[in-house]
Design an enzyme around this catalytic site. Sequence first.
Site, PDB file in Angstrom:
ATOM      1  N   LYS A  11     -11.725 -12.659  -4.818  1.00  0.00           N
ATOM      2  CA  LYS A  11     -10.307 -12.879  -4.527  1.00  0.00           C
ATOM      3  C   LYS A  11     -10.117 -13.557  -3.174  1.00  0.00           C
ATOM      4  O   LYS A  11     -10.764 -13.195  -2.186  1.00  0.00           O
ATOM      5  CB  LYS A  11      -9.556 -11.539  -4.554  1.00  0.00           C
ATOM      6  CG  LYS A  11      -8.051 -11.659  -4.442  1.00  0.00           C
ATOM      7  CD  LYS A  11      -7.421 -10.279  -4.607  1.00  0.00           C
ATOM      8  CE  LYS A  11      -5.926 -10.307  -4.384  1.00  0.00           C
ATOM      9  NZ  LYS A  11      -5.343  -8.949  -4.468  1.00  0.00           N
ATOM     10  N   ALA A  36       1.751 -12.087  -5.585  1.00  0.00           N
ATOM     11  CA  ALA A  36       1.491 -11.473  -4.284  1.00  0.00           C
ATOM     12  C   ALA A  36       2.392 -10.275  -4.022  1.00  0.00           C
ATOM     13  O   ALA A  36       1.983  -9.308  -3.385  1.00  0.00           O
ATOM     14  CB  ALA A  36       1.681 -12.509  -3.179  1.00  0.00           C
ATOM     15  N   LEU A  37       3.633 -10.350  -4.501  1.00  0.00           N
ATOM     16  CA  LEU A  37       4.623  -9.299  -4.273  1.00  0.00           C
ATOM     17  C   LEU A  37       5.162  -8.810  -5.601  1.00  0.00           C
ATOM     18  O   LEU A  37       5.121  -9.523  -6.604  1.00  0.00           O
ATOM     19  CB  LEU A  37       5.774  -9.830  -3.402  1.00  0.00           C
ATOM     20  CG  LEU A  37       5.377 -10.410  -2.037  1.00  0.00           C
ATOM     21  CD1 LEU A  37       6.594 -11.020  -1.355  1.00  0.00           C
ATOM     22  CD2 LEU A  37       4.749  -9.338  -1.148  1.00  0.00           C
ATOM     23  N   GLU A  45      -2.782 -13.968  -9.533  1.00  0.00           N
ATOM     24  CA  GLU A  45      -2.011 -12.736  -9.361  1.00  0.00           C
ATOM     25  C   GLU A  45      -0.700 -13.094  -8.673  1.00  0.00           C
ATOM     26  O   GLU A  45      -0.604 -14.128  -8.013  1.00  0.00           O
ATOM     27  CB  GLU A  45      -2.757 -11.732  -8.465  1.00  0.00           C
ATOM     28  CG  GLU A  45      -4.072 -11.244  -9.002  1.00  0.00           C
ATOM     29  CD  GLU A  45      -4.778 -10.299  -8.028  1.00  0.00           C
ATOM     30  OE1 GLU A  45      -4.188  -9.995  -6.960  1.00  0.00           O
ATOM     31  OE2 GLU A  45      -5.900  -9.868  -8.329  1.00  0.00           O
ATOM     32  N   THR A  81      -3.815 -15.507  -5.189  1.00  0.00           N
ATOM     33  CA  THR A  81      -2.513 -14.829  -5.232  1.00  0.00           C
ATOM     34  C   THR A  81      -1.358 -15.824  -5.051  1.00  0.00           C
ATOM     35  O   THR A  81      -1.560 -17.026  -5.029  1.00  0.00           O
ATOM     36  CB  THR A  81      -2.436 -13.746  -4.140  1.00  0.00           C
ATOM     37  OG1 THR A  81      -2.568 -14.379  -2.856  1.00  0.00           O
ATOM     38  CG2 THR A  81      -3.543 -12.733  -4.294  1.00  0.00           C
ATOM     39  N   GLU A  95     -10.039  -9.002  -0.422  1.00  0.00           N
ATOM     40  CA  GLU A  95     -10.016 -10.465  -0.337  1.00  0.00           C
ATOM     41  C   GLU A  95     -11.076 -10.985   0.633  1.00  0.00           C
ATOM     42  O   GLU A  95     -11.399 -10.330   1.627  1.00  0.00           O
ATOM     43  CB  GLU A  95      -8.628 -10.933   0.119  1.00  0.00           C
ATOM     44  CG  GLU A  95      -7.548 -10.569  -0.876  1.00  0.00           C
ATOM     45  CD  GLU A  95      -6.138 -10.688  -0.323  1.00  0.00           C
ATOM     46  OE1 GLU A  95      -5.197 -10.840  -1.126  1.00  0.00           O
ATOM     47  OE2 GLU A  95      -5.962 -10.619   0.908  1.00  0.00           O
ATOM     48  N   ASP A 144       0.848  -1.199   0.000  1.00  0.00           N
ATOM     49  CA  ASP A 144       0.000   0.000   0.000  1.00  0.00           C
ATOM     50  C   ASP A 144       0.879   1.243   0.000  1.00  0.00           C
ATOM     51  O   ASP A 144       1.632   1.488   0.953  1.00  0.00           O
ATOM     52  CB  ASP A 144      -0.918   0.013   1.232  1.00  0.00           C
ATOM     53  CG  ASP A 144      -2.083  -0.951   1.109  1.00  0.00           C
ATOM     54  OD1 ASP A 144      -2.237  -1.532   0.016  1.00  0.00           O
ATOM     55  OD2 ASP A 144      -2.822  -1.125   2.086  1.00  0.00           O
TER      56      ASP A 144
END
Length: 564
Positions: free
Chosen positions: A387, A474-475, A472, A434, A275, A191
């Site tokens: 998600k 994750a990082l 997706e 993810t 999520e 974020d």
Amino acid sequence: MNAQHIHSSALETPKRKMTLTLRSSASFISLKDTRSLKTPGDFSGTVCFAHIKPSCRLQAKNSMQEAQLANDETLMAEGRESEKWEKLHAIPGPHSSNDSRVPVFVMLPLDTITNGGSLNRPRAMNASLMALRSAGVEGVMVDAWWGLVEKDGPLKYNWEGYAELVRMVQKHGLKLQVVMSFHQCGGNVGDSCSIPLPPWVLEEISKNPDLVYTDRSGRRNPEYISLGCDSLPLLRGRTPIQVYSDYMRSFRKRFKDYLGEVIMEIQAGMGPCGELRYPAYPESNGTWRFPGIGEFQCYDKYMRASLEASAEAIGKKDWGRGGPHDSGQYNLSPEETGFFRRDGTWNTEYGEFFLEWYSGKLLEHGEKILEAAEGIFQGTGAKISGKVAGIHWHYRTRSHAAELTAGYYNTRHHDGYLPIARMFSKHGVVFNFTCMEMRDGEQPEHANCSPQGLVRQVKMATRTAGIELAGENALERYDAGAYTQVLATSRSESGNGLTAFTYLRMNKKLFEGENWRQLVEFVKSMSEGGRNGKLSECDSHGSNLYIGFIRDKSVQKTKEAALA
């Protein structure tokens, strides 16, 4: 700030060349001279990102070859294990064809829309979308923040910034995934900005703090409204589910002409980070650190009332007086607690009761939102997705503690993802998961991680439930190893293959020379159904890297791009 440059080796054409400059910015490409910029619709030809000549090309090439060789050996071994497992546990159901194309989307920056509700840096966004289109990317994903759109008061929606983005995405021939983001931005991994819940909602929370999730010590979490009050009219006369439904209906009304044409997917937010989970591992203020087990979030008065009623219904009133007393704190390991240790309370009659209730409440919450989304977007041509978080730490332990506190009743003896997949299946929802880029060997030993084991389990659960699986990372990752792992995961040898992949996230680093090359090659490999199991070596011959549009022989135009 000094920026790197990609210098073009000129591609000879009789026409004037134009340079698109990727200038340093937090998230975007900027234009050196926007007056000369044309969109992809203005021309038909080959977009060329010129080659880079690194001074250490041979060493880089050799190290990449060694890394790729090691990666391939690892993947082959894992593939053999998966094949053996699948033969032993043959589960019927549909799965993706090995040769199917996997479209790639790219997440836009979190601050794509400003606090004032307008499109952030539109000229830079225009250039960035142009570059992504040239790379063969299918489209982009954006968060439709509740805290921005319904900021001015109940039922007062401002979609103007999003409308400008949708038109721009359409102009570039891209598709759009939109997340109905009913959570706050800020306080979690990645974020980079702060977007709280709408001010009028925060005002209600200040009057009634039990509107948000609460842990055993009484710590309130303002990321998302507690599911305990889903059906109570506590938000100025509306229930949270009604508020979310009204928001989605407003979106449908505003963008009805684009749904199914440009806007291809609506991801229904169902919790923190969008999520379906409890905020069991909040990073804000250092509350939680990886690989802590997290804490149960069931101590607001509405959750406590639900637990008490469930316990009384089975004649176990004492079990309804609160969550487990021996589940420890956020940053402990499973073996440091009575509840999560190898033969802990989780595996008792009480533990099973509590975990069934806690995970069941989360499933009910997800079903309410997805049922509403299905009713609102049915017939629009847009898919609905949900998600689920990739909580891979402590996966190798019996109790799977970090998954349990997040609301996934997944243990050595109990599958926590099949019930979610079946609930998604009832409403025709795509299961978005993810940590697709992670490998077990990259994780610290003490954390007992297994992202690959977790992904395999989810692939089998979605296959059994007969639903689509999308992925997706994750990082933020830019390396060939991460892309190679996604390519391997995208195939369907073990459970479902991927029907789409969304890359996290568009920023300045993505457009830098080698990072951009890796993305382009990855998109190309995914468009071939993940058949190319590894990314190509660096360009040692100095040839240009062609991406994107199919060449139109009748038009002699090229465009060159450079990082500045």
